[in-house]
Each structure stands twice: as structure tokens, then as C-alpha cells.
Design an enzyme around this catalytic site. Sequence first.
Site, PDB file in Angstrom:
ATOM      1  N   GLU A 263      33.694  13.145  46.753  1.00  0.00           N
ATOM      2  CA  GLU A 263      33.350  13.314  48.171  1.00  0.00           C
ATOM      3  C   GLU A 263      32.230  12.335  48.434  1.00  0.00           C
ATOM      4  O   GLU A 263      31.137  12.479  47.889  1.00  0.00           O
ATOM      5  CB  GLU A 263      32.933  14.767  48.438  1.00  0.00           C
ATOM      6  CG  GLU A 263      32.849  15.100  49.907  1.00  0.00           C
ATOM      7  CD  GLU A 263      31.429  15.005  50.419  1.00  0.00           C
ATOM      8  OE1 GLU A 263      31.105  13.955  51.021  1.00  0.00           O
ATOM      9  OE2 GLU A 263      30.662  15.938  50.209  1.00  0.00           O
ATOM     10  N   CYS A 300      26.545  16.490  54.225  1.00  0.00           N
ATOM     11  CA  CYS A 300      27.671  15.560  54.276  1.00  0.00           C
ATOM     12  C   CYS A 300      28.506  15.753  55.536  1.00  0.00           C
ATOM     13  O   CYS A 300      29.274  14.862  55.899  1.00  0.00           O
ATOM     14  CB  CYS A 300      28.533  15.695  53.034  1.00  0.00           C
ATOM     15  SG  CYS A 300      28.852  17.390  52.534  1.00  0.00           S
TER      16      CYS A 300
END
Length: 504
Positions: A263, A300
Site C-alpha cells: 500500500e 493514507c
Amino acid sequence: MTFNPHGRNLIAGEWIRTEAQFNNAPAHGPVHSFSVGTVDLVNKAAEAAEDAFWSYGYSSREERATFLDTIADEIEARAEAITEIGASETGLPTARLQGERGRTTGQLRLFANHIRQGDYLDRRFDAALPDRQPAPRPEIRLVQRPIGPVAVFGASNFPLAFSTAGGDTAAALAAGCPVVVKGHSAHPGTGEIIAEAVHAAIQKCGVHPGVFSLIQGGRRDVGTGLVTHPLIKAVGFTGSLAGGRALFDLCAARPEPIPFFGELGSVNPMFVLPEAAKARAEALGAGWAGSLTMGAGQFCTNPGIAVVVNGPDADRFIAATKEGLAKVGAQPMLTEGIAKAYRDGQHRFQTRNTVKPVHETVSEGRVANPNLYETTGDQFLEDHALSEEVFGPLGLVVRVSSAEDMVRLAKGFEGQLTATLHMDQADTDTARKLVPVLERKAGRVLVNGFPTGVEVVDSMVHGGPYPASTNFGATSVGTMSIRRFLRPVSFQNLPLDLLPEGEA
């Protein structure tokens, strides 16, 4: 309860000291020394993990579920000490760390319940047809099986939920895969105390000690050695695009390529549709300011870009956002390196003639102040740098000429973790045009909300097309994340007593 780290690496049940040492850099409180991980420790940990797989990978679902529950119990038993060392190393507030600890133990218990139910095995069965012509059909059973030892890289921005015993570790252990964790050098003390909790659970449950190891330190050779070790069968990573892409390329270049579940980064665009802007521009601007600055923007899923149709409603939205940002003071960032990267990201905006400042501040040292800039749709599409993530509380407003122009802009985005629509009922026709585009761009599409805050549930997808993540079919949050560490195996005409325990 005060925790004083001993600074050693946990390798298959042994706490090992190395000659080379590094210090943590706490936001406040005492500095501690830690042993630097080595390639030799990587080898020992991987070999122990492989040895552990022959028992742990074939253990019952109930045994693994009990182990996960026990890890959660051991973490909770150290709750106060975890909060103390975590707050010292990261500068995160107590409430945030307490919430993150709850998420960490919650997802361990969620996976325990998930594997007890057994649905993740995706069992399929085709009975034998001995009389079928022109040839008989054999009996075939399909079931998901663990892949082997997994490497996990701790994340800088989540010292608990995405690190030592975070989501990647929980999913891998639930699947039946031993784990070797490379701890993040930003919070080694926090990693150590969580590793102590896992170690205690291993001892209580009688699990092979090679099922979990923690290697400390940020040296590049350790990371390289871990992802290229022939006994490691998959990698879980949360971090920067540059670092993740380098590890991804190493995994692909191995003699036996392995999956790299990274990620990497996302700007998480929001589209403020015209009728919603007309009805509640001020509320949306204030909400965006709050989401943008939550945790100093170190999520994020931080929504870094807002797309609005140019005009008076856009002016109201921007003014409200500016007002909200002006109320937010300087916030500590997780590390000096992250703080510097944030300043560098702001400098990138300051040196471009494609943007103009709306709310511009100065950030110094380890703290960050929020910033806001604006540009046009045409300039945004022409200048790729404007679509690159700035990790921190920096927002960009993109003014487009029409709702139709929003669709054109949406098609220009790279892969994202999230994409958000703020809309009213009268915006439905525009939303209907945007949703197919956003579905292709993001792993999670929201309406009338803000993407910060990821629910750990069965239906969550925390991933997306590259560069949001390296595998668009995977998620790093939610029970579906277990699929990353499983592979389907068909058993043909196998007697039931030879099938893996409880998997028939």
C-alpha cells in the site's frame, strides 16, 4: 506501568543483541538504544519460520483462533505501557493510541472469529461420476491453504494497527503463515513491547516459536535480504511509493517471484458536486479542513484534493476550508524525516506557477502547519506533480469549468485508495456519470463522508489500482485480506482422513 526497552531482536523465541546499535528519536521522553538487525538474523528468522510452518500451517482453525485471541489479551495486559512508549516515540496523543490499540486487538479477534466460521476456505466439491461417458469424473475438493512464511514491514504512521501485530500479521497468522516482521525504526520500542505480547502468547499456547520474529532497524540490506529470501513466500508493506516500488521490483526479480502486497500512496480525491456545494459549501469546507488535518494529515486516506465547479459556491467552499485550517495549530509529525518530506512537498507547490496559495504557512522542525492551494482543471491535468501525494495536512482545490469537466478530470487520476462524492439528490445525474470512472480508479468509493477512518469489517477494501497499491485485487484491511496469504489447492480422490484437519 513504565516500559524500559531492552533493545533486542526477537528471533524464534530468543531475544538477540547485535553489536551495532541505533537510537530511537522520540517526540518526548527518554532515548533508548536498539540492536540493528542483520542479514544473518533474517536467515535465522526465515529458517525458523519455515520450520514452524510444518506444524503451524497444519494446525486446526481453533488452535490458530485461540492464539490470535491470546495475542490480543496479552496486548491489552500491556495497555498502559504501550500507550506510554507509543506516545513518546511518535508524538501521537493518548486517545489516538488507545483507539489504535483497540483496533489492533479488535482485528486480531475479528480474524479469530473469521477462521472459526471457515467461510474463507472457499470449499468447493464435485462428486465423482464413475459412470460418466466417455470417461468417468474423479471426486475433486478445493480448499484454500496457507502459502508459507510471510514478511511484514511495519508502517511509520500506524505503530500498532499496521505494524508488529497489525493487520498484515493478523491476516497471515490467521491463514496459517508464520511471520517475520521488519520493525519500523521510528517506533522500535513500541514494536518491542508488542513483540513481547506475541512471544507471551506463543508460550501460553505452545506454538512453535518460529511462528513470529521481529527484526529491528532500518537498514536497507535487511529489507532486501528479507524480500529476496527463498523461504519467504509473500510480503506485506505499507509505506512510500519509492520504497515500496523498489521492494516490489526485488520480489518480481527473484528466481521464484513472490507476491508483494504494498500500500504505497494516494491523494484520495473528493468531488464536490454543484447542488451539494450550493446547499452546504461552508459545512463541507469545515469538514474537509477537519479531515485534512486529522493526525497532522498522516493517514493514507487523507483527502488531499477537492474538485469543485468554479463560481460563487466554490468561493464559499474554499473560504470555509481556509477558515477551518486557520484554527488548527502546529501538530507534531511522526518523524523528522516525515516532517522534512512534508516541507519538501509544500516547496514543490510553492515553486510551480500552476497553483496559487490560499492558506500558506511555515513549518519548522518536527511540527507541521496546514496549507491550502488552488489550481484549475486544465493546469492540474497538465502538471502531473500536482497529483502526487504530500503526506501531511496540505490540500489542493481544483476548480473545473462544469460538472461534465469533473468526469474528464476524474479519468486523469491514477489509482487511489478512496474517491469521494459529496452530492445532493439533484446531483444524481452527474454522480451517475462519475461513479463508473471512480470505481475504476479507487478501492473504496464514498458518498457524503470523509475517507479518513477505515472500518475493520468484512466489506472493507483498503487498496486500489497502482500506485495506491501493487495488487488491485487485494485489501490490507478487513477479513478479505486473508486471501493474500492463501492459495487454492484441489484434492482429487484423496481419502478424507488425508485432508487437512477441519478442511474437508
